[in-house]
Design an enzyme around this catalytic site. Sequence first.
Site, PDB file in Angstrom:
ATOM      1  N   HIS A  32      26.154  24.958   0.383  1.00 42.43           N
ATOM      2  CA  HIS A  32      25.025  24.323   1.059  1.00 42.43           C
ATOM      3  C   HIS A  32      24.234  23.432   0.105  1.00 42.43           C
ATOM      4  O   HIS A  32      24.317  23.557  -1.126  1.00 42.43           O
ATOM      5  CB  HIS A  32      24.093  25.389   1.642  1.00 42.43           C
ATOM      6  CG  HIS A  32      23.501  26.288   0.585  1.00 42.43           C
ATOM      7  ND1 HIS A  32      22.421  25.936  -0.176  1.00 42.43           N
ATOM      8  CD2 HIS A  32      23.874  27.519   0.163  1.00 42.43           C
ATOM      9  CE1 HIS A  32      22.127  26.911  -1.024  1.00 42.43           C
ATOM     10  NE2 HIS A  32      23.004  27.888  -0.844  1.00 42.43           N
ATOM     11  N   GLU A  91      25.626  35.053   1.907  1.00 43.30           N
ATOM     12  CA  GLU A  91      25.487  35.276   0.472  1.00 43.30           C
ATOM     13  C   GLU A  91      25.243  36.753   0.178  1.00 43.30           C
ATOM     14  O   GLU A  91      24.892  37.549   1.063  1.00 43.30           O
ATOM     15  CB  GLU A  91      24.336  34.407  -0.062  1.00 43.30           C
ATOM     16  CG  GLU A  91      24.079  34.501  -1.569  1.00 43.30           C
ATOM     17  CD  GLU A  91      25.297  34.159  -2.420  1.00 43.30           C
ATOM     18  OE1 GLU A  91      26.206  35.010  -2.501  1.00 43.30           O
ATOM     19  OE2 GLU A  91      25.327  33.064  -3.006  1.00 43.30           O
TER      20      GLU A  91
END
Length: 463
Positions: free
Chosen positions: A268, A344
Amino acid sequence: MPDVRELVVEADGGSRGNPGPAGYGAVVLDPVSGEPLAEAAEYIGVATNNVAEYKGLVAGLKAARELAPDATIRVRMDSKLVVEQMSGRWKIKHPDMKPLAAEAARVFPASQVTYEWIPRERNKHADRLANEAMDAGKRGEQWRPSTSTAALDAGARRGADAPDTGAARVVGDAAAGAAKARAALAGTAPAGEAGSRATAVTAPPGADVEPPAPAGTGAARTAPAGGDPLGDVGAAVVAGRTAPAAPPVGWAAAADLGAPATFVLLRHGETALTPEKRFSGSGGSDPDLSAVGRRQADAVAAALAARGTIQEIVTSPLARCRQTAATVAARLGLDVHVEDGLRETDFGAWEGLTFAEVRERHPEDLDAWLASPQAAPTGGESFAAVARRVAAARDRLTARHAGRTVLLVTHVTPIKTLVRLALGAPPESLFRMELSAASLSAVAYYRDGNASVRLLNDTSHLR
């Protein structure tokens, strides 16, 4: 000392789903005592039973060749299909089988190898190794010899084809014999065992805490995007030591394996925490992209649109990934699908802290975390746990998107974990990769379970 004129190879493979998560196991045996001289096992990703069985055969033959390249080889397997095909009595029609059978046939001259079918109950050692490899893959790990490897089901083997020696030989004893066998062939004395391997931790691989690369390094490209697969590198235990096995298929057979599932891995764009190098996982706040991060998302969207290869988009559920994915999807005209396994690491009590702040406030936590993938931050998630869920997500996605190119928008740890597992690298390799915000990496997964790392940390689109 083993009789080096002949060796026995027993091999097996299995798939939990057929096709499904698969693994192989193989053992090289002394034909007289039945003692194990070498073992090989590997988790190979999503594959069929037959592919796994053939890969086990290849691994066993290569382990035998390393021990005694001039020996005659007696292969024993409980797969009637593999035995009959390799004996030349049945034709090989399936496209997945042909390159594997050809690879097996090249290991030794045909005159040195014979094949024998045995009942499943007489192939317990190889079957156990295959299951150990599949269990390791389920945990997101590579197979390693366990304490159970030390003792064979010697009673069954001795009753079938070897005299009773009064006790099962352990692998450590067999290792010394195998070393002598190789030394006898080479005309040299066995060398001493190598010393233990030291490791050094350079920096943590956590979320938005990304260490700089060592001087002189940059984006690593192990093969050109669209290039040939490198072949998987299994783990073979020979003479009590772990050594890389030769690629069982390799680039020459890639054309026979069809188009791979190719994952283009996009980290990202930046958030406010990224330039401050703060731990930003899935257990704290869920920050949006910063202005810089939005510009990075625009840049990568333009680059991917120019390439025109992305067919699907899958994202982590966290906001920074969903926003990055939405920008790319709008440019490519594709839908976005969410995969929770791509989130994550949960950094628990470390969320929002810098590495220095963690060192000051949680020193014992940090020392344990740097030393072992099983250790987790207080209230957080270990890298071993992350590897398990990332491997499960990988298997789901490769099965769902076979032959397609899929953009996975995710985070530092999941991307590094996918690369690590594809390379068969140890957990500490997570600390030795740089992964910049909005960087692109790529891994291709072939139908036989091989993985090819094609790109790592490409940021050329951001310049």
